[in-house]
Design a protein around this motif. Structure first.
Motif, PDB file in Angstrom:
ATOM      1  N   VAL A 133       8.430  26.292  54.420  1.00 24.99           N
ATOM      2  CA  VAL A 133       8.595  27.007  55.471  1.00 24.99           C
ATOM      3  C   VAL A 133       9.305  27.984  55.713  1.00 24.99           C
ATOM      4  N   ASP A 134       8.956  29.253  56.159  1.00 26.15           N
ATOM      5  CA  ASP A 134       9.850  30.400  56.055  1.00 26.15           C
ATOM      6  C   ASP A 134       9.975  30.980  57.470  1.00 26.15           C
ATOM      7  N   THR A 135      11.063  30.998  58.154  1.00 13.35           N
ATOM      8  CA  THR A 135      10.942  31.678  59.474  1.00 13.35           C
ATOM      9  C   THR A 135      11.835  32.873  59.617  1.00 13.35           C
ATOM     10  N   GLY A 136      11.396  33.680  60.459  1.00 13.36           N
ATOM     11  CA  GLY A 136      12.445  34.915  60.494  1.00 13.36           C
ATOM     12  C   GLY A 136      12.393  35.260  62.089  1.00 13.36           C
ATOM     13  N   MET A 137      13.766  35.352  62.518  1.00 16.98           N
ATOM     14  CA  MET A 137      13.911  35.703  64.061  1.00 16.98           C
ATOM     15  C   MET A 137      14.586  37.137  63.937  1.00 16.98           C
TER      16      MET A 137
ATOM     17  N   GLU B  62      18.986  42.168  61.519  1.00 13.87           N
ATOM     18  CA  GLU B  62      19.411  41.004  61.102  1.00 13.87           C
ATOM     19  C   GLU B  62      18.387  40.016  61.207  1.00 13.87           C
ATOM     20  N   MET B  63      17.972  39.231  60.092  1.00  5.41           N
ATOM     21  CA  MET B  63      16.607  38.325  60.155  1.00  5.41           C
ATOM     22  C   MET B  63      17.362  37.027  60.267  1.00  5.41           C
ATOM     23  N   LEU B  64      17.226  36.100  61.462  1.00  6.05           N
ATOM     24  CA  LEU B  64      17.882  34.935  61.457  1.00  6.05           C
ATOM     25  C   LEU B  64      16.833  33.983  61.036  1.00  6.05           C
TER      26      LEU B  64
ATOM     27  N   TRP C  49      10.059  35.575  66.901  1.00  7.21           N
ATOM     28  CA  TRP C  49      10.098  34.786  65.737  1.00  7.21           C
ATOM     29  C   TRP C  49       8.727  34.600  65.001  1.00  7.21           C
ATOM     30  N   ASN C  50       8.859  34.454  63.817  1.00  4.46           N
ATOM     31  CA  ASN C  50       7.686  34.324  62.976  1.00  4.46           C
ATOM     32  C   ASN C  50       7.924  33.176  62.112  1.00  4.46           C
ATOM     33  N   LEU C  51       7.231  32.089  62.285  1.00  2.00           N
ATOM     34  CA  LEU C  51       7.261  30.824  61.502  1.00  2.00           C
ATOM     35  C   LEU C  51       6.023  30.888  60.399  1.00  2.00           C
ATOM     36  N   VAL C  52       6.522  31.212  59.177  1.00  2.00           N
ATOM     37  CA  VAL C  52       5.462  31.009  58.089  1.00  2.00           C
ATOM     38  C   VAL C  52       5.427  29.840  57.507  1.00  2.00           C
ATOM     39  N   PHE C  53       4.045  29.520  57.273  1.00  2.00           N
ATOM     40  CA  PHE C  53       3.857  28.405  56.474  1.00  2.00           C
ATOM     41  C   PHE C  53       3.379  28.718  55.134  1.00  2.00           C
TER      42      PHE C  53
ATOM     43  N   GLY D 139      14.034  37.749  55.415  1.00  2.88           N
ATOM     44  CA  GLY D 139      14.934  36.651  54.739  1.00  2.88           C
ATOM     45  C   GLY D 139      14.529  35.962  53.444  1.00  2.88           C
ATOM     46  N   MET D 140      13.372  35.698  53.503  1.00  5.29           N
ATOM     47  CA  MET D 140      12.698  35.018  52.287  1.00  5.29           C
ATOM     48  C   MET D 140      12.957  35.486  50.885  1.00  5.29           C
ATOM     49  N   ASN D 141      13.240  36.873  50.754  1.00  2.00           N
ATOM     50  CA  ASN D 141      13.322  37.533  49.572  1.00  2.00           C
ATOM     51  C   ASN D 141      14.006  37.009  48.511  1.00  2.00           C
TER      52      ASN D 141
ATOM     53  N   PHE E 150      -1.228  36.207  59.428  1.00 10.75           N
ATOM     54  CA  PHE E 150      -1.115  35.911  57.921  1.00 10.75           C
ATOM     55  C   PHE E 150      -0.062  36.683  57.106  1.00 10.75           C
ATOM     56  N   TRP E 151       1.055  36.024  56.759  1.00  7.73           N
ATOM     57  CA  TRP E 151       2.031  36.909  56.277  1.00  7.73           C
ATOM     58  C   TRP E 151       2.185  36.960  54.972  1.00  7.73           C
ATOM     59  N   GLU E 152       2.567  38.289  54.442  1.00  5.99           N
ATOM     60  CA  GLU E 152       2.489  38.651  52.912  1.00  5.99           C
ATOM     61  C   GLU E 152       3.884  39.445  52.728  1.00  5.99           C
TER      62      GLU E 152
END
Ligand code: SER
Length: 874
Positions: free
Chosen positions: A233-237, A90-92, A210-214, A41-43, A165-167
């Motif tokens: 904050v970037d979250t993806g569910m 789909e990523m919420l 759900w992934n909550l990325v800081f 979702g963050m792209n 650690f999300w990349e």
């Protein structure tokens, strides 16, 4: 709750927390060399994280169409085998851009899952980053502390760099993350083994939802982590997983997202989902891939042989072959599932409804093509197997398996399956070696090494001023070196720029920058997300100087004429062919324009002419450009602006209007349509099922094209010595046909008289009627004589050598009797032709050869006769 309610609830929740709900970006990414498809979702917000774009909304939420089939996040090979991975999903997501951080992200996630959706707390687990001494990052105690407010400590688990650690890719924004996992097992199973033992262990019922990325860092090309200008904050569910959990299912495929397709598929192939693990996998593969393919086509990415198009083609082929092998489909079947998908998801995704016909046509044609390839591949494989068998082997070699994989799109497991059905196996190790070699070959071919940016000025955006001016005084804000295979060059970003960066189909500007008497040529201009990047072969001596930047005005004017003409063409096509016509791709450069559009038949010559007339009429109307920058998108819509699926539009758009043509466009255009001068279509062709392509020229090029036609016509007029070219050529063609007829008659007459004169001279000696000599007739005369004599002499041995125009030839004709005694004219010719340094072949009774060596004709005739006689003696 059905899936649509689940999605709505998510969006409503974040709306109530002050988030603006934005539309999903297209799934196919443009203008970002590090990504082919949206994989998170963050792209679409990457530039906001990196500080390349000003932040407008600090809180945003959406449901984003994602595709994880290439690059760092690639799930393709897992899909279907398990019950919770997908190609498209789909990523919420909810985002904070420099606004709230861990505390709110965690407590809102909890509130939504437990208080709103009503998930039982005891089944939830949270993971947090354990830290990484080598990266200099500490354990995420802050997140731990917030989780402790909601969860007992034994439900909070430390995770390593891989999981926590999300990349996004090898470079770009990244940071520690905290994942929420859910245990779907029965109470009894849960009592037996604590869910915490199964978190991140690949258990299909204990899964991340759900992934909550800081977001705190930017990963640089050299591997370093650099702090971002602000924390986000970037979250993806995973929407499909959330549906599984909330609908009390044990597989994503059992939810209302996939079941309608699976049921329909079951009816079509006469099998029931759940009856056989093998067919279940195939059904999951098809149900999943259908969505990925249909949505990609709707977003404008058609299957092809390159890049993103090739990835889509591979996904489609994977689905076809699962259907073929396990569900018994040998006719197109995926295309028949499209209507169901449109009915189910079209409400949420209008692009599916609008593009339905194109999606069906494209999929059907792709399926047909691949089914043909499949059967060719299968017969090839059968050939390989029988060859191996007769050599006493039970193994198919790695290179054969690789050929099938590479050329026929056969996955290795398909080859193995067919082999095993024939009692054979595949040398998979050797296959793996071949595969590795290929990967290295393509990596070397594409290798481009891009250094990190060197920042000279802290600037967030490189503003484009080139709509209004072609020259400007600029400063370099950052630069980097790029090492490609054959050369090293540099990329420059300016504080603002008059150069248009390649985007929206329009090629980038060229020109130069100048300072202190030094001139540096700008060879091209690219667009990467929000940055305009100028390519130069060398860096200026003084990087900090004030440069005068100048765009090549001639090229820009020619490009602008082509771009505006593209809009007029689009409008004219819709008028002449119908409103189903939609842009599917375009290229606008100084030399010409190319326009791809959806349409299902060839455009006739009359229609082409009509389109040309309409465009040229618009040109003569000399409409002035009415440009609105920063127009609210709703206003643009009410002006009737064409919006293309697959394009990413912001809240504010640029509207380009000439008369009745209204489009959203970022490109550069002429001030008045009269500047285009003249428009001429050069060609119309098909690019793939349902998509046609027009190439056209404007202005000076169009005039030159017409002058060229006129010159050709004049040349012909002079040649035929008649101003009415059509009549003159018609007469020539008729005369030519008459002459040919006469020539043929003459030839036949000549052959008949030769045959009649030879016949009485022929006698039988030693059981053969021999005629062997050099006779310099044209080949078809020799052939005529041979065929004239054959029916009359069963013992005929006819060997004629000839040399017309310095070309030696040999003809052998044998009577039926001779052939029945085992003599083969083609073998004789092949052997004898060596004397004239040539080769040839044919049938057992008649064969011919050509050669290079005229001096060898006598010998060749002699050799042929000798061979025939020897064979007859045996
Ligand atoms: N970017 C993170 C992910 O894709 C969260 O949205 O998992």
């Amino acid at each position: 709750m059905d899936s649509n309610q689940i999605r709505e609830t998510f969006l409503d929740f974040f709306r109530s927390k002050g988030h603006r709900i934005v539309p999903s970006a297209p799934m196919v990414v443009k203008n970002d060399p590090t990504l082919m498809f949206t994989n998170a979702g963050m792209n679409q917000f990457k530039d906001l994280f990196l500080g390349n774009s000003p932040i407008r909304d600090r809180r945003v939420a959406d449901s984003q169409k994602c595709l994880r089939v290439s690059g760092k996040h690639n799930d393709l090979e897992e899909v279907g085998l398990d019950t919770y991975h997908h190609t498209m999903f789909e990523m919420l997501g909810n985002w904070s851009f420099g606004d709230y951080f861990k505390k709110e992200a965690i407590s809102w996630a909890w509130e939504l899952l437990v208080d709103v959706y009503g998930l039982p707390k005891e089944r939830l687990y949270a993971t947090i980053f354990e830290g990484s001494p080598e990266e200099g990052i500490e354990r995420d105690d802050e997140a731990y502390g917030y989780w402790k407010r909601f969860l007992p400590e034994d439900h909070i688990i430390l995770g390593n760099k891989h999981d926590n650690f999300w990349e996004m890719g090898d470079t770009g924004p990244c940071g520690p993350c905290s994942e929420i996992h859910y245990d779907l097992r029965s109470d009894e199973e849960r009592r037996g083994l604590d869910g915490r033992e199964l978190v991140n262990k690949g258990h299909h019922l204990v899964i991340e939802i759900w992934n909550l990325v800081f977001m705190q860092f930017n990963r640089k090309a050299d591997g370093r982590l650099e702090p971002l200008p602000a924390r986000h904050v970037d979250t993806g569910m995973g929407f499909e997983r959330l549906c599984m959990v909330l609908q009390g299912k044990q597989s994503n495929y059992d939810t209302d997202v996939f079941q309608p397709t699976i049921c329909r598929l079951g009816e079509m192939c006469g099998r029931r989902y759940g009856d056989d693990p093998k067919t279940d996998v195939a059904m999951r593969v098809v149900a999943d891939h259908l969505r990925a393919i249909a949505f990609s086509i709707a977003d404008g990415q058609l299957p092809s042989n390159v890049k993103a198009g090739y990835v889509i083609r591979r996904i489609l082929r994977r689905a076809v072959r699962y259907g073929y092998t396990y569900l018994g489909f040998d006719e197109p079947f995926i295309c028949r599932l499209v209507d169901g998908l449109v009915a189910q998801m079209g409400g949420q995704f209008p692009e599916l409804v609008a593009q339905r016909e194109l999606i069906v046509k494209v999929i059907e044609e792709e399926e047909n093509a691949f089914l043909r390839t499949l059967s060719t591949g299968i017969s090839l494989l059968e050939g390989v197997m029988s060859k191996a068998r007769s050599a006493g082997s039970d193994t198919i070699g790695g290179s054969d398996a690789f050929l099938l994989y590479d050329t026929y799109g056969f996955p290795i497991d398909l080859t193995e399956l067919i082999a095993s059905e024939g009692g054979m196996k595949v040398d998979t190790d050797a296959f793996a070696v071949e595969l590795q070699r290929q990967k290295e070959r393509s990596r070397n071919a594409a290798a481009v090494d891009t250094d990190d940016w060197v920042e000279l000025l802290p600037i967030v955006e490189s503003r484009f001023v080139g709509y209004d001016t072609l020259e400007s005084d600029v400063r370099i804000s950052r630069y980097r070196r790029v090492k490609a295979k054959n050369k090293t060059y540099f990329q420059l970003v300016f504080d603002h720029t008059p150069f248009y960066g390649n985007s929206g189909g329009q090629t980038g500007d060229k020109g130069y920058i100048e300072a202190g008497g030094e001139r540096i040529t700008v060879t091209d201009t690219l667009k990467e997300n929000n940055l305009t990047i100028h390519l130069v072969d060398r860096l200026p001596a003084d990087l900090a100087a004030d440069f005068h930047a100048v765009v090549d005005a001639g090229a820009r004017a020619a490009t602008a004429a082509n771009h505006t003409a593209t809009h007029l063409l689009h409008k004219a096509l819709r008028r002449v062919l119908g409103t189903h016509v939609e842009q599917k791709g375009s290229l606008v450069c100084p030399d010409y324009l190319r326009f791809d559009f959806s349409h299902f038949q060839k455009v006739t010559d009359e229609q082409i002419r009509e389109v040309e007339r309409l465009v040229n009429a618009d040109i003569r109307s000399d409409y002035a450009l009415e440009e609105r920058r920063d127009c609210p998108i709703d206003e643009a819509r009410s002006m009737g602006a064409m919006m293309l699926f697959g394009e990413k539009y912001g809240e504010r758009v640029r509207v380009i209007r000439y008369g009745e043509s209204v489009e959203l466009c970022g490109g550069t255009h002429v001030a008045r349509t009269g500047n285009i001068g003249f428009f001429k279509i050069l060609s119309e062709s098909a690019t793939s099922a349902g998509v046609r392509r027009i190439e056209a020229v404007t202005a000076q090029r169009a005039a030159e094209f017409v002058y060229g036609l006129e010159d050709t016509l004049r040349g012909i007029q002079q040649y035929v010595n008649n101003p009415s070219v059509t009549q003159a050529i018609k007469k020539l063609v008729e005369e030519n046909a008459e002459l040919n007829k006469q020539i043929e008659e003459g030839k036949r007459e000549r052959i008949r008289s030769i045959v009649e004169s030879i016949e009485p001279t022929l006698t039988e000696e030693d059981g053969i009627v021999l005629i062997a000599r050099q006779a310099d007739f044209l080949p078809d005369i020799v052939k005529g004589i041979a065929f004239g004599l054959k029916p009359k002499f069963p013992n005929l041995v006819f060997v004629i050598g000839s040399a017309v125009g310095g070309k030696p030839a040999l003809t052998v004709m044998l009577g039926d009797e001779i052939v029945s005694r085992g003599v083969d004219a083609s073998k004789v010719v092949r052997e004898a032709a060596k004397e004239i340094s040539g080769g040839g072949g044919g049938q057992p009774f008649y064969a011919t050869a050509g050669g290079k060596d005229v001096a060898g004709i006598e010998k060749a005739i002699f050799r042929a006769v000798e061979l025939i006689k020897t064979q007859l003696k045996r």
